[in-house]
Design a protein around this motif. Sequence first.
Motif, PDB file in Angstrom:
ATOM      1  N   UNK A 204       0.836  -1.206   0.000  1.00 18.74           N
ATOM      2  CA  UNK A 204       0.000   0.000   0.000  1.00 18.74           C
ATOM      3  C   UNK A 204       0.872   1.257   0.000  1.00 18.74           C
TER       4      UNK A 204
ATOM      5  N   UNK B 110       1.319   3.912  -3.111  1.00 10.44           N
ATOM      6  CA  UNK B 110       0.837   5.279  -2.949  1.00 10.44           C
ATOM      7  C   UNK B 110       1.976   6.286  -3.116  1.00 10.44           C
TER       8      UNK B 110
ATOM      9  N   UNK C   7       3.048   6.661  -6.693  1.00  8.25           N
ATOM     10  CA  UNK C   7       2.062   7.427  -7.445  1.00  8.25           C
ATOM     11  C   UNK C   7       2.213   8.920  -7.157  1.00  8.25           C
ATOM     12  N   UNK C   8       2.390   9.253  -5.871  1.00  6.46           N
ATOM     13  CA  UNK C   8       2.566  10.660  -5.495  1.00  6.46           C
ATOM     14  C   UNK C   8       3.832  11.231  -6.117  1.00  6.46           C
TER      15      UNK C   8
ATOM     16  N   UNK D 153       3.411  12.030  -9.695  1.00  7.59           N
ATOM     17  CA  UNK D 153       2.561  13.205  -9.943  1.00  7.59           C
ATOM     18  C   UNK D 153       3.345  14.506  -9.746  1.00  7.59           C
ATOM     19  N   UNK D 154       4.453  14.457  -9.029  1.00  2.30           N
ATOM     20  CA  UNK D 154       5.254  15.686  -8.856  1.00  2.30           C
ATOM     21  C   UNK D 154       6.674  15.419  -9.348  1.00  2.30           C
TER      22      UNK D 154
ATOM     23  N   UNK E  75       5.519  15.679   4.654  1.00  4.64           N
ATOM     24  CA  UNK E  75       4.223  16.008   4.051  1.00  4.64           C
ATOM     25  C   UNK E  75       3.102  15.210   4.715  1.00  4.64           C
ATOM     26  N   UNK E  76       3.350  13.918   4.944  1.00  2.00           N
ATOM     27  CA  UNK E  76       2.339  13.076   5.592  1.00  2.00           C
ATOM     28  C   UNK E  76       2.080  13.537   7.020  1.00  2.00           C
TER      29      UNK E  76
ATOM     30  N   UNK F 111       2.362  16.676   8.080  1.00  2.00           N
ATOM     31  CA  UNK F 111       1.656  17.960   8.056  1.00  2.00           C
ATOM     32  C   UNK F 111       0.169  17.793   7.729  1.00  2.00           C
ATOM     33  N   UNK F 112      -0.180  16.889   6.810  1.00  2.00           N
ATOM     34  CA  UNK F 112      -1.591  16.812   6.404  1.00  2.00           C
ATOM     35  C   UNK F 112      -2.394  15.753   7.166  1.00  2.00           C
ATOM     36  N   UNK F 113      -1.768  15.128   8.161  1.00  2.00           N
ATOM     37  CA  UNK F 113      -2.526  14.210   9.008  1.00  2.00           C
ATOM     38  C   UNK F 113      -2.519  12.770   8.515  1.00  2.00           C
ATOM     39  N   UNK F 114      -1.903  12.516   7.346  1.00  2.00           N
ATOM     40  CA  UNK F 114      -1.873  11.144   6.842  1.00  2.00           C
ATOM     41  C   UNK F 114      -1.066  10.233   7.761  1.00  2.00           C
TER      42      UNK F 114
ATOM     43  N   UNK G 202      -3.129   8.724  10.395  1.00  2.00           N
ATOM     44  CA  UNK G 202      -3.944   7.626   9.880  1.00  2.00           C
ATOM     45  C   UNK G 202      -3.089   6.387   9.633  1.00  2.00           C
ATOM     46  N   UNK G 203      -1.850   6.608   9.178  1.00  2.33           N
ATOM     47  CA  UNK G 203      -0.940   5.488   8.935  1.00  2.33           C
ATOM     48  C   UNK G 203      -0.627   4.788  10.255  1.00  2.33           C
TER      49      UNK G 203
END
Lengths: 133, 235
Positions: free
Chosen positions: B20, B24, B27-28, B31-32, B87-88, B90-93, B96-97
Amino acid sequence: MRASTLFIGHASALKDELTTEENLASLTSLHGALVERPALLEALGTWSLSRQRALAARVLSQGQRRRTSLARLKTVSRPLWVLDEPAAALDDAGAATLASTLAAHLAGGGIAVIATHQDLPLAAGASRTLRLG
Amino acid sequence: MNEAVARLASDAGAWPGLAWALRRDLKLALRSKAELGVQLLFYAIVVTLFPLGVGADPALLRMLGAGILWVAALLASLLSLPRLFAADFADGTLEQIALSPYPLPALISGKIAAHWFTTGLPLALLSPLLALQFGLEGPELAVLALGLLLGTPTLSLLGAVGAALTLGLRASGALLALLILPLYVPILIFGAGAVDAMRVGLGAGGELSVLGAALLTAAVGAPLAAAAAVRIALD
């Protein structure tokens, strides 16, 4: 414990580079739930995000981001929800969806612990309120 | 509630978790693309500065080449490390992880693997080309690339521990360098040593074996340490 709790906090946990649908799929599978496209689309539809399905999260409004975050209440099945300010940035329609989602969860025997500043329209018998400060 | 789903969640294994995170993060990263390019360009520029600075004496460049390429690889790896968790976080991911039913070390291993695929691997593949300007030849180029292929994953693994320890701190980039560069020293010594041994005709089997052993050790230990550090950062 971790396998029975779903926590949705203040931070959205959305990735700006991914689309709304990809974000929901990614978070759903992170919770160990199976990702099925019809279920994803249905959850997005419930939260009025069908038109934003293929938009990058970067361009979503605050309310749309919050709704994307909350959409996994539909795709991840857990008995205990822990929600921090779930109604923040939601409009009336969003708050109504939240209330009906909560009502369905409670009716199914689930538990939800919610910290909030807004009044959530919940059935009086089903909820207990603890006022702090 | 739905027992089937609850059981599935509690059985969530290490490999699906790793997959997973790897999928992910790749893919991220794709995209950048600009961020990928920056790190590779940094590597190419730093390596190219040395021949310009020390002059065009072929014997000197041949002697310095391996060391310079490896030091630049360490710096390039360091440049991309803060991105690994910041980044994860800062945005709260990351929250969740950490709350996911998958084991946290497995998810972090996936993130580290994705970091290596997007930073270490392109760097190792580019290095033989850059090494040509130092006059390194056939077998030396092969040993350099092989050494980097074995060494850069170790850099990502060790770096992940540092990146997790410095999460959310001010001036975390500088602190990360102070923490991690000393740990990179053995990799540098054996990586550059392998090319030098090849250059003087001694065969590089020993050095490459040590790099392989370091990779295996780090692959087992580093994700566990990084997971512990991430939990501390989230508390």
